[in-house]
Write an enzyme that holds these catalytic residues in place. Structure first.
Site, PDB file in Angstrom:
ATOM      1  CB  CYS A 279      22.736  18.919 -13.823  1.00 45.13           C
ATOM      2  SG  CYS A 279      22.778  17.109 -13.783  1.00 45.13           S
TER       3      CYS A 279
ATOM      4  CB  CYS B 201      20.776  16.912 -16.198  1.00 47.36           C
ATOM      5  SG  CYS B 201      20.835  16.486 -14.445  1.00 47.36           S
ATOM      6  CG  ASP B 202      20.825  20.058 -18.678  1.00 44.61           C
ATOM      7  OD1 ASP B 202      19.850  19.325 -18.875  1.00 44.61           O
ATOM      8  OD2 ASP B 202      20.862  20.936 -17.799  1.00 44.61           O
TER       9      ASP B 202
END
Length: 322
Positions: free
Chosen positions: A134, A137-138
């Site tokens: 992701c 997300c990261d």
């Protein structure tokens, strides 16, 4: 056999939020945890984009907090894997671990979608320590660091382009010379000066320094030679698979397998069955959007059990974007 008002299948952000709302509505939900209680967030380290945690929070801690909150209001959790769901007659019957059977008036499906993985050495061990599925997300954790994106479709091009906001450079790795991505997405990636290319190579293993990722070993498909691409992040972008196989075609899904919901609601093609989270959302796939859809599902169930009509909810053919 006790008949429950609502059963929730899955315990990611969507399922746990649905459990909180359903429990507060005195529906006494029973939640089937699955083999991975807490969902994909239990595989991450720090979560920095969930509202209310300015210093960030560890993924497993966030999920544990949500579970405790649901239990506080009376949700009951059952550890096990849903073997089958019988929707041909009501009340619905849910079989867990092939032996235990539960009966419910309504069901909320929040079983999520699993990221497809490469299945190479080092990959699973380094999830959360440099291996990610992701970018949204990261990506922030890889500021000014070299990153590799594995994949050749639109998702890979989109993730690679997004990651250039943070990384020093992004290398796209694909096993073929030609990409599957649309021309528009390819052109956007090729015109980005921070994106490099490693085509016609196959990932062999993820390398580490003993703690975190420091390289991706690839094999040249033409010469058979291997080399290591130095990187601190390996983002796998080869697609997701919604966890809907256990439904055995009893509910309407799109060609990929994502559950189709009605209009602005979480209602599915089977009356009394609702869906939320990544199992019906192929587009956003964020913890906060999953949680929001879990809230909607619980509210929809409450209205359904009260006898509220559904017809006003069918504003469009589907809330999912595929």
């Amino acid at each position: 056999m006790e008949q429950h008002k609502v059963m929730i299948l899955g315990t990611g952000p969507a399922g746990l939020t649905a459990a909180i709302y359903a429990a507060r509505a005195n529906l006494n939900p029973v939640v089937i945890e699955g083999n991975e209680p807490g969902g994909q967030l239990t595989l991450t380290t720090e979560v920095e984009n969930f509202p209310g945690f300015p210093e960030g929070i560890m993924g497993p801690e966030l999920m544990d907090n949500m579970r405790q909150q649901a239990e506080k209001f009376g949700a009951k959790f059952v550890h096990g894997w849903v073997s089958s769901v019988h929707m041909s007659q009501r009340p619905f019957r849910v079989t867990v671990d092939e032996t235990d059977e539960y009966v419910a008036e309504t069901i909320i499906i929040s079983t999520g979608a699993s990221a497809k993985m490469l299945g190479i050495p080092g990959e699973a061990d380094l999830v959360g320590r440099g291996v990610s599925t992701c970018a949204t997300c990261d990506g922030f954790f890889f500021r000014n660091k070299p990153i590799v994106v594995v994949g050749g479709g639109d998702s890979a091009m989109e993730e690679a382009t997004f990651l250039t906001k943070f990384a020093s450079e992004v290398t796209i790795v694909h096993r073929r010379t030609e990409l599957r991505a649309s021309k528009v997405m390819q052109d956007r990636a090729r015109n980005n000066p921070k994106i490099k290319w490693a085509l016609n190579v196959t990932p062999v293993s993820v390398k580490s320094d003993g703690n975190k990722v420091n390289g991706l070993e690839v094999r040249d498909n033409e010469t058979g030679e291997t080399r290591v691409l130095p990187t601190e992040g390996v983002f796998i972008a080869i697609g997701h698979q919604p966890n809907t196989a256990f439904l055995n075609g009893q509910i309407d899904v799109d060609p990929v397998g994502y559950i189709i919901t009605q209009g602005v609601s979480s209602a599915t093609s089977v009356e009394g069955v609702f869906a939320c989270g990544d199992v019906m959302d192929s587009h956003y796939r964020q913890a906060i959007t999953a949680a929001g859809s879990g809230c909607k599902a619980a509210m929809d169930v409450e209205k359904y059990l009260e006898g509220s009509a559904f017809q006003d909810w069918s504003v469009s053919s589907s809330v999912s974007t595929h």
